[in-house]
Design an enzyme around this catalytic site. Structure first.
Site: not given
Ligand code: DGY
Length: 432
Positions: A34, A38, A41, A106, A166, A168, A201, A353-354, A397
């Site tokens: 990244y 952001w 963030d 965001q 956020g 994703d 991811r 991730y989420w 992360e």
């Molecule tokens: C990404 O690119 O993974 C981001 O979360 C988009 O904001």
């Protein structure tokens, strides 16, 4: 606050990470994965920075708000410097700004961060100056939300892209994503999977839909007067709305302290309407809040952390105790609270991730909410487990909530900032 030697070592590591990712006027979330600024963030990073350098913390917010759009939106990424290591870059978004930005937003934590920076300031003169400059800008952003993302004036705002949340690739979006097509998207090459384990991811099927939405909004010239109704993805996320409600409360508080009565009363009103409307997102069977899909007009059955975050908005005693109980139940299923999804759901994925992992920023927001509701025991537990994750797995992360394994990017700025918050902000201030 007095700190032990162990805590001091953690804080020193957190400082090193914040320095490593500092680009002078803004902080990148982590180098490589990244490489830009952001939105949320930065606001959360400013909270960590304030403990060492208030001036630097104010600058983080100022830089972000320099890129506020004329209509009031604050974009989710500001592409300060070119970097080929990230996709989709400025050419894909093509928003036509002199410093390129994305065209979506965001979670609006700025008002929440602003209050904390102002309330804890040692340099009161500077704080007054900075807060007076930022207040009207944050207020314009809040107005933008209720103008463009709540056209029917329900009191709650909708997301039009999962990146806005956020969260994703949350399981919350699986069903609504069935309505997002993928035909006709420009072929693309992902870069995120070069920097992080692809199994941590989002999938290609999800990326195709992220990209379809971007291209669709781009074809409408990023005109916010059109985007909400033109989007096949219109989700009212309880977590996102709770953050906005809390930010409105906090902005009203700071505005009152500085004598901006019009801003204060407008934001008080936004918060009161939002809090009342949150009740429509209560999911009795899950014992928590759920997302509402404005296109299919359905309340989701998905039990994600987005449905626990409303604790941050200040809830009735009944709802606060239900959320506390729900988090305690989740605590029996994982070793490290708070998982981003209920492990009993067959779609739960501990590392992706989420869809399962625990995140320190979410833990922090939940802790602030629990302290507001005087649920200090559970808040203490979450703080202890969060710091244990850092001691054993570093400043990642996010983390596998069962094994504690670090996932996604490493040397993460907001994780470092949250360690500073957990260790240095008095409990009583987290409750305010
Ligand atoms: C990404 O690119 O993974 C981001 O979360 C988009 O904001």
């Amino acid at each position: 606050m007095s700190t032990t030697a162990d805590t001091q070592a953690l804080l020193a590591q957190a400082d090193r990470i914040l320095e490593l990712n500092d680009r002078g006027r803004y902080t990148v979330p982590t180098h490589g994965l990244y490489p830009f600024q952001w939105n949320w963030d930065s606001c959360l990073v400013a909270l960590g920075q304030r403990h060492n350098d208030e001036t630097r913390a104010w600058l983080e917010l100022e830089t972000l708000f320099e890129h506020q759009w004329d209509d009031g939106m604050v974009p989710h990424i500001v592409f300060h410097e070119p970097d080929d290591g990230y996709f989709p870059g400025p050419d894909v978004w093509n928003t036509g700004r002199s410093t390129p930005t994305t065209g979506i937003t965001q979670p609006p934590v700025a008002g929440f961060a602003l209050r904390r920076l102002y309330d804890s300031a040692q340099d009161n003169k500077k704080a007054k100056r900075e807060a007076s400059r930022l207040l009207p800008m944050v207020d314009r952003w809040h107005q933008w939300f209720f103008t463009h993302r709540d056209p029917e004036q329900t009191g709650l705002v909708a997301l039009i892209h999962p990146w806005e949340s956020g969260r994703d690739n949350s399981i919350d979006w699986d069903e609504p994503f069935e309505k997002v097509p993928t035909e006709g998207i420009t072929p693309y090459v992902r870069r995120d999977t070069l920097h992080a384990d692809p199994t941590h991811r989002p999938t290609k099927a999800q990326y195709d839909r992220y990209l379809w939405l971007v291209e669709h909004f781009r074809s409408l010239s990023w005109d916010n007067a059109q985007l909400h109704n033109a989007s096949p993805f219109q989700i009212v996320d309880p977590g996102f709305n709770a953050i906005l409600i809390r930010a409105c409360d906090d902005l009203a508080h700071t505005a009152t302290a500085l004598g901006y009565e019009e801003i204060a009363s407008r934001n008080r009103e936004f918060a009161a309407r939002g809090r009342a409307a949150l009740e429509t997102l209560w999911h009795d069977q899950n014992g928590q809040y759920a997302c509402y899909d404005r296109v299919s007009k359905k309340l989701s059955d998905s039990a994600s952390v987005g449905g626990l975050l409303p604790i941050l908005a200040g809830l009735s005693a009944e709802r606060a105790s239900a959320i506390t109980q729900r988090i305690q139940t989740l605590g029996e299923k994982v070793n490290y609270l708070v998982p981003s999804h209920d492990p009993d759901d067959e779609r739960f994925d501990a590392k992706r991730y989420w869809r399962g992992p625990s995140w320190l920023i979410v833990n922090y927001l939940i802790v602030c909410g629990l302290r507001l509701s005087e649920e200090h025991q559970l808040a203490d537990e979450i703080e202890t487990q969060s710091l244990k994750l850092i001691e054993t797995s570093g400043f990642a992360e996010y983390y596998d909530p069962i094994t504690g394994e670090p996932c996604g990017g490493a040397t993460f700025s907001w994780t470092a900032a949250m360690v500073k918050e957990f260790c240095l902000t008095p409990k009583i201030d987290k409750a305010s």
